[in-house]
Design a protein around this motif. Structure first.
Motif, PDB file in Angstrom:
ATOM      1  N   GLN A 141       0.809  -1.207   0.000  1.00 23.20           N
ATOM      2  CA  GLN A 141       0.000   0.000   0.000  1.00 23.20           C
ATOM      3  C   GLN A 141       0.850   1.269   0.000  1.00 23.20           C
ATOM      4  OE1 GLN A 141      -2.533   0.202   3.519  1.00 23.20           O
ATOM      5  NE2 GLN A 141      -0.954  -0.711   4.778  1.00 23.20           N
ATOM      6  N   HIS A 142       0.219   2.353  -0.363  1.00 23.75           N
ATOM      7  CA  HIS A 142       0.870   3.654  -0.437  1.00 23.75           C
ATOM      8  C   HIS A 142       1.453   4.017   0.934  1.00 23.75           C
ATOM      9  CE1 HIS A 142       1.391   7.958  -1.123  1.00 23.75           C
ATOM     10  NE2 HIS A 142       1.143   7.765  -2.397  1.00 23.75           N
ATOM     11  N   ASP A 144       1.724   6.732   2.484  1.00 20.49           N
ATOM     12  CA  ASP A 144       0.910   7.670   3.259  1.00 20.49           C
ATOM     13  C   ASP A 144      -0.209   6.966   4.019  1.00 20.49           C
ATOM     14  OD1 ASP A 144       2.481   9.694   2.340  1.00 20.49           O
ATOM     15  OD2 ASP A 144       0.986  10.576   0.994  1.00 20.49           O
ATOM     16  N   PRO A 227      -4.712   9.368  -1.249  1.00 18.44           N
ATOM     17  CA  PRO A 227      -3.999   9.529  -2.522  1.00 18.44           C
ATOM     18  C   PRO A 227      -4.828   8.983  -3.686  1.00 18.44           C
ATOM     19  CG  PRO A 227      -2.577   8.550  -0.827  1.00 18.44           C
ATOM     20  CD  PRO A 227      -3.974   8.526  -0.286  1.00 18.44           C
ATOM     21  N   TYR A 228      -4.677   9.604  -4.846  1.00 17.60           N
ATOM     22  CA  TYR A 228      -5.337   9.155  -6.076  1.00 17.60           C
ATOM     23  C   TYR A 228      -6.860   9.071  -5.919  1.00 17.60           C
ATOM     24  CZ  TYR A 228      -0.640   7.664  -7.547  1.00 17.60           C
ATOM     25  OH  TYR A 228       0.691   7.630  -7.895  1.00 17.60           O
ATOM     26  N   ILE A 255      -4.887   1.493  -2.054  1.00 16.23           N
ATOM     27  CA  ILE A 255      -4.120   2.557  -2.717  1.00 16.23           C
ATOM     28  C   ILE A 255      -2.648   2.164  -2.718  1.00 16.23           C
ATOM     29  CG2 ILE A 255      -3.715   5.017  -2.860  1.00 16.23           C
ATOM     30  CD1 ILE A 255      -6.676   4.288  -2.796  1.00 16.23           C
ATOM     31  N   THR A 256      -2.040   2.081  -3.888  1.00 18.02           N
ATOM     32  CA  THR A 256      -0.616   1.785  -4.011  1.00 18.02           C
ATOM     33  C   THR A 256       0.119   3.029  -4.508  1.00 18.02           C
ATOM     34  OG1 THR A 256      -0.591   1.093  -6.337  1.00 18.02           O
ATOM     35  CG2 THR A 256      -1.327  -0.540  -4.725  1.00 18.02           C
ATOM     36  N   LYS A 257       1.437   2.907  -4.629  1.00 22.56           N
ATOM     37  CA  LYS A 257       2.226   4.031  -5.152  1.00 22.56           C
ATOM     38  C   LYS A 257       1.819   4.390  -6.575  1.00 22.56           C
ATOM     39  CE  LYS A 257       6.488   3.237  -2.500  1.00 22.56           C
ATOM     40  NZ  LYS A 257       7.928   2.901  -2.625  1.00 22.56           N
TER      41      LYS A 257
END
Length: 288
Positions: A141-142, A144, A227-228, A255-257
């Protein structure tokens, strides 16, 4: 006895469950307020009347879901009907020393486990066959999101109604759990669907007070930016076109990078996740 009488009366009149009675705040609501909520029994009535059985069956089987919505999955997986040969499993384990194993059926995160393929007594193919399960590449996962709680993949649950975003929450595991589901002890916080920002603290099915900081990391929950976010909304609304006979769907998104990926989707999503934070029901939206 007086408290029990109140619970029973509300359960009969408003068709709420005992969990509804406490988590939706029925002891503090007047009649008009109570009538705004969609309670547990009414949820099931809605799903039974509105959900197409064939499309619902796709989401009820994790492998069929991954196959049907594979465009949005963005990770490797092995199943029992698709990508199911021993050779494919062998190639999968050569690339992924660890993976997540999920029973084909079930909810609430029950039966899901992370396995080390190099330390198993039998090979992954036989293990999944015995468990009637699928194996998936682990999601990173991201950062953040991971810094808030790193032990679970903290998914965003986005609700679509008639293919448009209705509401959303982000879910976190707690207490070292690798599962973020609210029904398994996790917490959830509402997201402003216009901005992708968490608008208030988090809630759970067991704690009545708003949780302002994550209980494990003390990370502040209000103000978290997803994010995103625009990409998340676009993805689930596009995917909902493939499930046009399911009016209400709960999409679990990680949510990933590189952006959002679909974890799974639910044709009987937990409506209380929307109603508990707002302290107001969505009965008028579902036209029950």
């Amino acid at each position: 006895m007086e408290i029990m009488g109140g619970i029973i009366w509300n359960c009969v009149i408003y068709k709420c469950s005992i969990r509804d009675y406490f988590t939706l705040g029925f002891p503090f609501l007047n009649r008009a307020g109570k009538k705004t909520f969609v309670t547990a029994k009414e949820c099931m009535k809605f799903y039974n009347l509105k959900n197409d059985k064939m499309q619902a069956a796709i989401l009820d089987n994790k492998e069929e879901l991954l196959h049907y919505l594979n465009k949005y999955v963005s990770r490797e997986w092995c199943g029992q009907s698709y990508n199911a040969s021993e050779q494919i499993y062998q190639l999968f384990t050569e690339k992924h020393s660890k993976c997540i194993v999920k029973p084909l059926e079930g909810s609430g995160g029950h039966g899901i486990e992370i396995v080390n393929c190099n330390e198993m007594e039998e090979n992954l193919f036989e293990y999944c066959k015995q468990k009637n399960a699928i194996a998936e590449e682990l999601i990173e996962q991201h950062p953040d999101i991971a810094k808030i709680y790193k032990y679970s993949v903290n998914t965003v649950r986005i609700f679509t109604l008639n293919k448009k975003t209705l509401g959303a929450v982000i879910r976190f595991g707690t207490g070292g759990s690798t599962i973020d589901n609210a029904s398994s002890g996790g917490i959830f916080a509402p997201i402003d669907i216009l901005t992708g920002v968490v608008s208030q603290g988090a809630y759970s099915f067991s704690i009545q007070e708003t949780v302002i900081r994550h209980p494990d990391t003390q990370y502040p929950i209000p103000g978290i930016c997803i994010p995103y976010w625009k990409e998340c909304v676009h993805m689930v609304e596009e995917a909902s076109e493939l499930l046009d006979k399911l009016p209400l769907v709960g999409w679990d998104v990680a949510i990933t990078k590189k952006g959002p990926v679909l974890v799974e989707a639910n044709c009987e999503p937990e409506i209380p996740l929307l109603q508990i934070p707002s302290k107001y029901g969505i009965r008028n939206l579902l036209e029950i």
